[in-house]
Design an enzyme around this catalytic site. Structure first.
Site, PDB file in Angstrom:
ATOM      1  CB  SER A   1     -23.997 -10.513  34.946  1.00 11.89           C
ATOM      2  OG  SER A   1     -25.669  -9.523  35.431  1.00 11.89           O
TER       3      SER A   1
ATOM      4  CG  HIS B   1     -29.001 -13.105  25.885  1.00 16.65           C
ATOM      5  ND1 HIS B   1     -29.859 -12.381  25.134  1.00 16.65           N
ATOM      6  CD2 HIS B   1     -28.335 -11.779  26.779  1.00 16.65           C
ATOM      7  CE1 HIS B   1     -29.834 -11.170  25.315  1.00 16.65           C
ATOM      8  NE2 HIS B   1     -28.530 -10.889  26.654  1.00 16.65           N
TER       9      HIS B   1
ATOM     10  CG  ASP C   1     -31.863 -13.398  30.488  1.00 16.77           C
ATOM     11  OD1 ASP C   1     -32.565 -12.646  30.156  1.00 16.77           O
ATOM     12  OD2 ASP C   1     -30.806 -12.923  30.196  1.00 16.77           O
TER      13      ASP C   1
ATOM     14  CD  GLU D   1     -20.177  -6.078  24.887  1.00 20.25           C
ATOM     15  OE1 GLU D   1     -21.600  -5.783  25.322  1.00 20.25           O
ATOM     16  OE2 GLU D   1     -21.000  -5.294  23.475  1.00 20.25           O
TER      17      GLU D   1
ATOM     18  CG  HIS E   1      -1.817  -1.155   1.689  1.00 23.06           C
ATOM     19  ND1 HIS E   1      -1.569  -2.393   1.749  1.00 23.06           N
ATOM     20  CD2 HIS E   1      -3.183  -1.533   1.367  1.00 23.06           C
ATOM     21  CE1 HIS E   1      -2.612  -3.379   1.539  1.00 23.06           C
ATOM     22  NE2 HIS E   1      -3.830  -2.771   0.789  1.00 23.06           N
TER      23      HIS E   1
ATOM     24  CG  PHE F   1     -22.879 -11.272  24.412  1.00 24.77           C
ATOM     25  CD1 PHE F   1     -23.517 -10.912  23.739  1.00 24.77           C
ATOM     26  CD2 PHE F   1     -23.165 -10.498  25.412  1.00 24.77           C
ATOM     27  CE1 PHE F   1     -25.143 -10.881  23.613  1.00 24.77           C
ATOM     28  CE2 PHE F   1     -25.001 -10.102  25.679  1.00 24.77           C
ATOM     29  CZ  PHE F   1     -25.551 -10.008  24.998  1.00 24.77           C
TER      30      PHE F   1
ATOM     31  CG  ASN G   1      -6.706   9.295   2.224  1.00 26.72           C
ATOM     32  OD1 ASN G   1      -7.988   8.822   1.985  1.00 26.72           O
ATOM     33  ND2 ASN G   1      -5.966   8.809   2.399  1.00 26.72           N
TER      34      ASN G   1
ATOM     35  CG  HIS H   1      -5.753   1.475  -0.130  1.00 24.95           C
ATOM     36  ND1 HIS H   1      -5.612   2.059   0.362  1.00 24.95           N
ATOM     37  CD2 HIS H   1      -6.463   0.374  -0.402  1.00 24.95           C
ATOM     38  CE1 HIS H   1      -5.997   1.278   1.995  1.00 24.95           C
ATOM     39  NE2 HIS H   1      -6.258   0.148   1.217  1.00 24.95           N
TER      40      HIS H   1
ATOM     41  NE  ARG I   1     -29.016 -15.645  34.935  1.00 29.80           N
ATOM     42  CZ  ARG I   1     -30.077 -16.129  35.660  1.00 29.80           C
ATOM     43  NH1 ARG I   1     -30.284 -17.023  35.038  1.00 29.80           N
ATOM     44  NH2 ARG I   1     -30.878 -14.929  36.057  1.00 29.80           N
TER      45      ARG I   1
END
Length: 669
Positions: free
Chosen positions: A386, A475, A471, A413, A30, A439, A189, A264, A522
């Site tokens: 949690s 989840h 949930d 996250e 590049h 997640f 740019n 580029h 959990r």
């Protein structure tokens, strides 16, 4: 030292053509960014950046991050010219096998490469983490007349960086925290790979960063060294993080390609490169030309950096006399060694049928470690209650309390992942980040880079299965175990009970060659009675024999991770009562088990024993390696349901009766 405009222009063009020659020689790379951003890079590196090329790990050096990592030749050229461990031979071998000058920069602190950048936005987020580490260390160790940590974190960022969501998350966090040591030069740019940024990127970027709480400046001409210099000085004087929007021309000097998308990511071509050299008064031969007076100018960094470091070391010596206890703590932190007794007070959990969620025991272990290990800091993506990752007895990490050890990343996250990686580039800090396991997908690029770099990041993931219950499937992680295990150099540890949690944290903290995922439940799980079962320290080998039940050699091996270990324990007891001999194996970490010698692995899983059953509440992918062709897996190759966790587990086959049914089928041959 006064530098003539002619010499400055030669120095800038040296950056341009070292980069372009390397790209053309490799026939890959590049050239656009190095040629367009050379003037602002020159200004930063010769007038502002505090670094010692002969000691790239000096603690109070300024950090420089090329977040727009595709322009890597700009960084390699700067490192070579200023005297870092970046020989010209490596530049001539750009993008080749084992060249140490890959297409995108990879973390190499001995050569002055502060982080792994490439996937756009990652360096942006890493630098925010660096600024957080700097703020923490300054708050913890600086004292009146002793500014041990007062350096800046600079980055060159691009349109692509700013488009990525991780950069938006990180910029928002940095503005909230008022990280005033953070200064970004934006290579503005107006060109991306597809063409003009007008195709997809038309918001007012300056207004956007002002809304984030940043100090925003504009430089109309990216080749105006004095304007860039003044903007950097103004940024240094402001208490907010700063972005300097420097209008540049991508591929500056390349006939017909400058200012276009063609500049580029493709070699300029020998004819175009020759024409660019002609236009800018640069000799056609030899390639990789560095004028002697230009090299002398850049190499002033060696003497200047040595003087800056020597002054800091004298300050440190005076600090040792004035604040001996703090100095001793700082030296311990900088050594990278764990403090003596860091794990001496880790809890030992009593056996109990009810037990506790492994996320809860994790919180207890984390806090026991934190009391003995001041360098340990971290936080969660708005989930402290949690994930149980709040460090007790210390303030939150906020603008008014940078000495805080519990970080509120907000629902960000991906920025958390990038920032934690950036913090872990700092000697004196060990950082973790926490969220729900499902997640981890939001932060996967950062997690992957922690393994590639490698950074010793600790990823704390809770709510690890369908056992989280109501949930529902959005989840409930299913494929995440396999996804994380697929990353080379990643340790994924899913402990079975509270005492295995203790050992999991011990393994993660002690690791020095890469990241660890700690995966917790959990729901409550029983705490095994270790007078009947093997000590939890067996986790350090990745898998271990919990118990051999019944008489004689085992007829079947039952193995499991996490909360499913209790299922194989209960099933094994029933099989033993029926007259079968059963081996129970807790298997919390595949990677640690793979690292053991063959004799140990065969001792846990004898090759001749074909009757093997694995149980895990996730996809079956990968388990065939451990159960073999004659074995079986109770897994979950579908999404979950919304209902109480115990019911979801039971309905989807994670119960003792189902384990017994599969085991008896194997025993029956």
């Amino acid at each position: 030292m006064s530098v003539s405009q002619e010499l400055e222009q030669q120095a800038i063009n040296t950056l341009r053509f070292l980069s372009a020659d390397a790209v053309q020689t490799a026939n890959s790379g590049h050239p656009g960014l190095p040629m367009g951003a050379a003037a602002m890079a020159y200004t930063l590196w010769t007038r502002h950046l505090r670094h010692n090329p002969k000691d790239a790990s000096w603690p109070n050096r300024d950090r420089f991050v090329l977040s727009a990592g595709h322009g890597s030749m700009l960084l390699y050229a700067l490192l070579h010219l200023t005297g870092h461990n970046m020989p010209l031979e490596l530049i001539k071998n750009f993008r080749q096998w084992h060249s140490d000058t890959p297409g995108h920069p990879e973390y190499d602190p001995e050569r002055g490469i502060e982080t792994t950048s490439g996937p756009l936005g990652q360096g942006f987020g890493n630098a925010v983490g660096m600024a957080m580490a700097q703020a923490y260390l300054a708050a913890r160790f600086n004292r009146p007349n002793f500014p041990l940590y007062d350096h800046y974190i600079y980055a060159i960022v691009s349109d692509g960086d700013l488009m990525e969501g991780v950069a938006s998350e990180a910029a928002s966090l940095a503005g909230h925290l008022k990280l005033g040591k953070l200064i970004y030069l934006y290579d503005d740019n107006y060109i991306s790979i597809d063409g003009s940024t007008d195709l997809a990127y038309t918001e007012d970027r300056g207004a956007r960063f002002e809304a984030y709480g940043w100090h925003v400046q504009h430089v109309a001409d990216g080749n105006d060294v004095e304007a860039v210099d003044k903007a950097i000085q103004a940024a240094q004087a402001d208490e907010r993080p700063s972005i300097i929007m420097v209008h540049t021309t991508i591929g500056f000097g390349l006939p017909e390609k400058a200012g276009t998308a063609e500049a580029h990511g493709e070699p300029p071509g020998e004819e175009t490169l020759a024409a660019a050299k002609e236009a800018l008064g640069w000799p056609h031969e030899p390639w990789f030309h560095i004028p002697g007076d230009v090299l002398d100018l850049y190499r002033e960094a060696v003497e200047r950096g040595a003087e800056q470091q020597a002054a800091w070391q004298q300050l440190l010596a005076d600090y040792a006399a004035a604040h001996p206890d703090l100095h001793a703590e700082l030296q311990q932190a900088l050594s990278g060694e764990l403090p003596d007794g860091w794990d001496a007070d880790l809890p030992v959990f009593e056996a109990g049928e009810k037990g506790m969620a492994t996320r809860a025991s994790s919180g207890k272990v984390l806090n026991a470690i934190a009391k003995q290990y001041p360098a340990l800091i971290g936080g969660s993506a708005d989930l402290h209650p949690s994930t149980k990752t709040f460090i007790d007895g210390a303030p939150d990490f906020q603008t008014e309390s940078y000495n805080g050890r519990s970080i509120h990343f907000g629902v960000r996250e991906h920025a958390m992942g990038a920032a934690v990686n950036g913090m872990n580039t700092y000697a004196g800090v060990r950082a973790f980040g926490a969220t729900f396991l499902v997640f981890s997908d939001y932060m996967r690029p950062s997690v992957r880079l922690s393994a590639l770099s490698p950074f010793n990041s600790i990823w704390v993931y809770t709510h690890d299965s369908i056992g989280l219950g109501e949930d529902g499937p959005t989840h409930q992680p299913i494929e995440q175990f396999a996804s994380l295990r697929a990353m080379p150099n990643m340790h994924v540890i899913r402990p079975a009970d509270a005492n295995e949690v203790r050992e999991a944290w011990r393994a993660a903290i002690a690791r020095t060659d890469g990241p660890t995922c700690l995966v917790f439940t959990r729901q409550n799980v029983p705490t095994l009675d270790r007078s009947q079962y093997a000590p939890a320290e067996g986790l350090q080998q990745g898998a271990y024999v919990l118990a051999d039940l019944g008489e004689g050699d085992p007829e079947i091996i039952l193995m499991a991770t996490g909360s499913e270990v209790q299922l194989i324990v209960e099933a094994g007891q029933q099989l033993a009562a029926d007259g079968h001999s059963v081996r129970l194996v807790s298997f919390p970490c595949w990677e640690l088990f793979e690292a053991q010698d063959r004799a140990y692995r065969d001792g846990v899983l004898p090759p001749a024993m074909g009757a093997r059953l694995a149980v895990e509440a996730g996809v079956a992918q990968g388990w065939q390696r451990w159960v073999g062709d004659q074995g079986d897996v109770i897994a979950l190759d579908r999404y979950g349901e919304s209902a109480p966790g115990a019911e979801v587990l039971d309905k989807l086959g994670f119960n003792v009766d189902n384990v017994l049914a599969h085991a008896r089928k194997l025993l029956d041959g």
